[in-house]
Motif scaffolding. Structure first.
Motif, PDB file in Angstrom:
ATOM      1  N   CYS A  75     -20.828  -9.237   1.056  1.00 17.27           N
ATOM      2  CA  CYS A  75     -20.349  -8.021   0.412  1.00 17.27           C
ATOM      3  C   CYS A  75     -19.379  -7.296   1.334  1.00 17.27           C
ATOM      4  O   CYS A  75     -19.617  -7.174   2.533  1.00 17.27           O
ATOM      5  CB  CYS A  75     -21.535  -7.116   0.089  1.00 17.27           C
ATOM      6  N   GLY A  76     -18.304  -6.805   0.765  1.00 16.67           N
ATOM      7  CA  GLY A  76     -17.352  -6.009   1.526  1.00 16.67           C
ATOM      8  C   GLY A  76     -17.876  -4.610   1.774  1.00 16.67           C
ATOM      9  O   GLY A  76     -19.032  -4.290   1.492  1.00 16.67           O
ATOM     10  N   PHE A  77     -17.008  -3.759   2.311  1.00 17.06           N
ATOM     11  CA  PHE A  77     -17.426  -2.405   2.675  1.00 17.06           C
ATOM     12  C   PHE A  77     -16.254  -1.449   2.492  1.00 17.06           C
ATOM     13  O   PHE A  77     -15.109  -1.797   2.734  1.00 17.06           O
ATOM     14  CB  PHE A  77     -17.895  -2.380   4.126  1.00 17.06           C
ATOM     15  N   GLY A  78     -16.582  -0.216   2.084  1.00 12.34           N
ATOM     16  CA  GLY A  78     -15.571   0.818   1.924  1.00 12.34           C
ATOM     17  C   GLY A  78     -14.943   0.792   0.549  1.00 12.34           C
ATOM     18  O   GLY A  78     -14.848  -0.262  -0.095  1.00 12.34           O
ATOM     19  N   THR A  79     -14.506   1.950   0.083  1.00 13.13           N
ATOM     20  CA  THR A  79     -13.951   2.051  -1.266  1.00 13.13           C
ATOM     21  C   THR A  79     -12.539   2.635  -1.285  1.00 13.13           C
ATOM     22  O   THR A  79     -11.676   2.147  -2.004  1.00 13.13           O
ATOM     23  CB  THR A  79     -14.884   2.880  -2.156  1.00 13.13           C
ATOM     24  N   ASP A  80     -12.256   3.660  -0.516  1.00 16.62           N
ATOM     25  CA  ASP A  80     -10.927   4.282  -0.508  1.00 16.62           C
ATOM     26  C   ASP A  80      -9.937   3.452   0.307  1.00 16.62           C
ATOM     27  O   ASP A  80     -10.251   3.038   1.426  1.00 16.62           O
ATOM     28  CB  ASP A  80     -10.994   5.676   0.115  1.00 16.62           C
ATOM     29  N   TYR A  81      -8.750   3.271  -0.216  1.00 14.34           N
ATOM     30  CA  TYR A  81      -7.730   2.515   0.523  1.00 14.34           C
ATOM     31  C   TYR A  81      -6.350   3.118   0.270  1.00 14.34           C
ATOM     32  O   TYR A  81      -6.116   3.846  -0.697  1.00 14.34           O
ATOM     33  CB  TYR A  81      -7.719   1.039   0.089  1.00 14.34           C
ATOM     34  N   ALA A  82      -5.403   2.762   1.137  1.00  7.25           N
ATOM     35  CA  ALA A  82      -3.983   3.015   0.912  1.00  7.25           C
ATOM     36  C   ALA A  82      -3.207   1.869   1.538  1.00  7.25           C
ATOM     37  O   ALA A  82      -3.660   1.256   2.508  1.00  7.25           O
ATOM     38  CB  ALA A  82      -3.555   4.344   1.520  1.00  7.25           C
ATOM     39  N   GLY A  83      -2.045   1.578   0.998  1.00  4.46           N
ATOM     40  CA  GLY A  83      -1.254   0.493   1.538  1.00  4.46           C
ATOM     41  C   GLY A  83      -0.016   0.235   0.707  1.00  4.46           C
ATOM     42  O   GLY A  83       0.512   1.145   0.055  1.00  4.46           O
ATOM     43  N   VAL A  84       0.435  -1.009   0.716  1.00  2.30           N
ATOM     44  CA  VAL A  84       1.689  -1.409   0.061  1.00  2.30           C
ATOM     45  C   VAL A  84       1.424  -2.633  -0.813  1.00  2.30           C
ATOM     46  O   VAL A  84       0.776  -3.596  -0.370  1.00  2.30           O
ATOM     47  CB  VAL A  84       2.768  -1.740   1.109  1.00  2.30           C
ATOM     48  N   VAL A  85       1.919  -2.603  -2.038  1.00  4.40           N
ATOM     49  CA  VAL A  85       1.815  -3.766  -2.912  1.00  4.40           C
ATOM     50  C   VAL A  85       2.631  -4.905  -2.305  1.00  4.40           C
ATOM     51  O   VAL A  85       3.815  -4.738  -1.998  1.00  4.40           O
ATOM     52  CB  VAL A  85       2.340  -3.443  -4.319  1.00  4.40           C
ATOM     53  N   ASP A  86       1.988  -6.055  -2.102  1.00  2.00           N
ATOM     54  CA  ASP A  86       2.748  -7.190  -1.552  1.00  2.00           C
ATOM     55  C   ASP A  86       2.720  -8.419  -2.452  1.00  2.00           C
ATOM     56  O   ASP A  86       3.347  -9.433  -2.132  1.00  2.00           O
ATOM     57  CB  ASP A  86       2.304  -7.520  -0.125  1.00  2.00           C
ATOM     58  N   GLN A  87       2.043  -8.330  -3.585  1.00  2.00           N
ATOM     59  CA  GLN A  87       2.094  -9.417  -4.567  1.00  2.00           C
ATOM     60  C   GLN A  87       1.753  -8.838  -5.930  1.00  2.00           C
ATOM     61  O   GLN A  87       0.836  -8.021  -6.060  1.00  2.00           O
ATOM     62  CB  GLN A  87       1.095 -10.526  -4.205  1.00  2.00           C
ATOM     63  N   VAL A  88       2.494  -9.255  -6.938  1.00  2.00           N
ATOM     64  CA  VAL A  88       2.302  -8.767  -8.301  1.00  2.00           C
ATOM     65  C   VAL A  88       2.057  -9.958  -9.213  1.00  2.00           C
ATOM     66  O   VAL A  88       2.854 -10.905  -9.252  1.00  2.00           O
ATOM     67  CB  VAL A  88       3.525  -7.968  -8.791  1.00  2.00           C
ATOM     68  N   GLY A  89       0.953  -9.921  -9.939  1.00  3.84           N
ATOM     69  CA  GLY A  89       0.612 -11.009 -10.840  1.00  3.84           C
ATOM     70  C   GLY A  89       1.363 -10.958 -12.154  1.00  3.84           C
ATOM     71  O   GLY A  89       2.018  -9.966 -12.493  1.00  3.84           O
ATOM     72  N   ALA A  90       1.235 -12.028 -12.921  1.00  2.71           N
ATOM     73  CA  ALA A  90       1.916 -12.136 -14.212  1.00  2.71           C
ATOM     74  C   ALA A  90       1.480 -11.023 -15.149  1.00  2.71           C
ATOM     75  O   ALA A  90       0.306 -10.642 -15.196  1.00  2.71           O
ATOM     76  CB  ALA A  90       1.619 -13.502 -14.839  1.00  2.71           C
ATOM     77  N   GLY A  91       2.429 -10.484 -15.888  1.00  2.00           N
ATOM     78  CA  GLY A  91       2.136  -9.483 -16.899  1.00  2.00           C
ATOM     79  C   GLY A  91       2.073  -8.061 -16.395  1.00  2.00           C
ATOM     80  O   GLY A  91       1.904  -7.135 -17.202  1.00  2.00           O
ATOM     81  N   VAL A  92       2.218  -7.844 -15.096  1.00  2.00           N
ATOM     82  CA  VAL A  92       2.159  -6.489 -14.541  1.00  2.00           C
ATOM     83  C   VAL A  92       3.544  -5.867 -14.612  1.00  2.00           C
ATOM     84  O   VAL A  92       4.519  -6.436 -14.099  1.00  2.00           O
ATOM     85  CB  VAL A  92       1.660  -6.504 -13.085  1.00  2.00           C
ATOM     86  N   THR A  93       3.645  -4.703 -15.231  1.00  2.00           N
ATOM     87  CA  THR A  93       4.934  -4.021 -15.355  1.00  2.00           C
ATOM     88  C   THR A  93       4.961  -2.675 -14.660  1.00  2.00           C
ATOM     89  O   THR A  93       6.029  -2.115 -14.448  1.00  2.00           O
ATOM     90  CB  THR A  93       5.293  -3.820 -16.839  1.00  2.00           C
ATOM     91  N   GLY A  94       3.818  -2.125 -14.305  1.00  2.00           N
ATOM     92  CA  GLY A  94       3.779  -0.780 -13.745  1.00  2.00           C
ATOM     93  C   GLY A  94       3.962  -0.710 -12.251  1.00  2.00           C
ATOM     94  O   GLY A  94       4.140   0.390 -11.696  1.00  2.00           O
ATOM     95  N   PHE A  95       3.891  -1.834 -11.570  1.00  3.84           N
ATOM     96  CA  PHE A  95       4.011  -1.857 -10.113  1.00  3.84           C
ATOM     97  C   PHE A  95       4.946  -2.985  -9.696  1.00  3.84           C
ATOM     98  O   PHE A  95       5.061  -3.999 -10.394  1.00  3.84           O
ATOM     99  CB  PHE A  95       2.643  -2.066  -9.446  1.00  3.84           C
ATOM    100  N   ALA A  96       5.570  -2.782  -8.546  1.00  2.00           N
ATOM    101  CA  ALA A  96       6.449  -3.812  -7.989  1.00  2.00           C
ATOM    102  C   ALA A  96       6.123  -3.998  -6.522  1.00  2.00           C
ATOM    103  O   ALA A  96       5.604  -3.088  -5.863  1.00  2.00           O
ATOM    104  CB  ALA A  96       7.911  -3.414  -8.153  1.00  2.00           C
ATOM    105  N   ALA A  97       6.413  -5.177  -6.018  1.00  2.00           N
ATOM    106  CA  ALA A  97       6.212  -5.433  -4.601  1.00  2.00           C
ATOM    107  C   ALA A  97       6.999  -4.413  -3.784  1.00  2.00           C
ATOM    108  O   ALA A  97       8.152  -4.107  -4.079  1.00  2.00           O
ATOM    109  CB  ALA A  97       6.662  -6.848  -4.252  1.00  2.00           C
ATOM    110  N   GLY A  98       6.332  -3.856  -2.768  1.00  2.00           N
ATOM    111  CA  GLY A  98       6.939  -2.831  -1.941  1.00  2.00           C
ATOM    112  C   GLY A  98       6.511  -1.420  -2.292  1.00  2.00           C
ATOM    113  O   GLY A  98       6.761  -0.484  -1.516  1.00  2.00           O
TER     114      GLY A  98
END
Length: 320
Positions: A75-98
């Motif tokens: 099991c992982g740990f922690g819930t809050d995160y921040a960072g940068v999108v570095d991969q976008v899967g098929a069908g995603v239109t609301g986010f872009a890499a970077g």
């Protein structure tokens, strides 16, 4: 949409996990894991910072509690995160890499990479929001759980001009947001804490009062005109004091206890858009988020021990 990538992801990646059993911070390990891949409808975030919350160590404290949250080993740990999108899967239109993003991924956020379902929630699939300009990643990593919980608590008691609100545990992670949001709503705020927290509470806009036996009398002396609403962000002592001061149950809420007659608040119940509004208030300087301590991910055990001690004035953040 075709899959998008930024740069080349390292292999393997790292994640903080419970492996052999749930328990205290001594059971956490920083492990090398395969780099996860974003599937259809998903994004992958390269995490740069992760904020700690009491719920992180509470729900992984033992196997029975973890099971209630649908968690199993490893099991992982922690819930809050921040960072940068570095991969976008098929069908995603609301986010872009970077894109810079922040959000929640239940008990798996402290990792180099986290997969988020763009239509998900913090508890199921993860959630991502755009990080506004002017909000650094460490600050963004503190917003989701505490901000949503504070917004939900205030929605129960609905403070406004003319109100005097008693906030129990005002210097904690949720209290930081609750005090400032109540002040922005026009209310006077009295915040409980230790004697050592008085300066920090004043900086947030709360009038400090020490917790413990005799709380109601101390609040009465500070606010002879009465208290009209109360948030207990720690246990039940503030609820009892508020009742002693004549606050009606409908204007009292809790986040860590269940009490007959009192409506509890849960961050999952925050109104749509509440988190984005908090982020906007942070970006414009109307809400300040004190970060009490930062730790490199290699020192996760020490970070959790500090946060779990419940004496930190502000948030604890892990750098990745």
């Amino acid at each position: 949409m075709q899959e998008q990538n930024v740069g080349t992801s390292p292999a393997p990646s790292r994640a903080v996990q419970f492996v052999r059993s749930f328990g205290g911070p001594e059971m956490l390990s920083l492990r090398e894991v395969p780099v996860p891949q974003a599937g259809p409808g998903q994004i992958r975030v390269r995490v740069t910072a992760a904020g700690l919350n009491p719920m992180d160590w509470f729900m992984t404290s033992d196997a029975g509690t973890a099971a209630r949250f649908g968690l199993g080993l490893p099991c992982g740990f922690g819930t809050d995160y921040a960072g940068v999108v570095d991969q976008v899967g098929a069908g995603v239109t609301g986010f872009a890499a970077g894109d810079r993003v922040f959000g929640g991924a239940l008990s798996r956020a402290i990792a180099d990479h986290v997969i988020i379902d763009v239509a998900g929630t913090t508890a199921a699939g993860g959630a991502a929001h755009r990080t506004p300009d002017g909000v650094d990643d460490r600050t963004a990593a503190t917003l989701t759980i505490a901000g949503c919980t504070a917004a939900a608590a205030l929605a129960v008691v609905q403070p406004g001009p003319g109100d005097t609100v008693l906030v129990g545990g005002a210097g904690g992670g949720v209290g930081v947001f609750a005090v400032q949001l109540a002040r922005l709503a026009g209310a006077r705020v009295i915040g409980t804490g230790s004697a050592a927290s008085a300066e920090a509470l004043l900086a947030l806009g709360a009038e400090p009062v020490t917790y413990g036996e005799g709380l109601a009398d101390r609040v009465r002396a500070l606010a002879p005109g009465g208290v009209t609403a109360a948030l207990d962000l720690h246990g039940t002592d503030t609820v009892q004091a508020a009742r002693d001061l004549g606050v009606p149950d409908k204007r009292i809420t809790t986040i860590a206890a269940r009490i007959d007659g009192i409506t509890p608040a849960n961050g999952a119940d925050a109104a749509p858009g509440a988190l984005e509004e908090i982020a906007r208030l942070v970006a414009t300087g109307r809400i300040r988020v004190p970060v009490a301590a930062t730790f490199p991910v290699e020192q996760i055990g020490a970070a959790v021990e500090l946060q779990a001690g419940r004496h930190v004035h502000g948030k604890v953040v892990i750098d990745l």
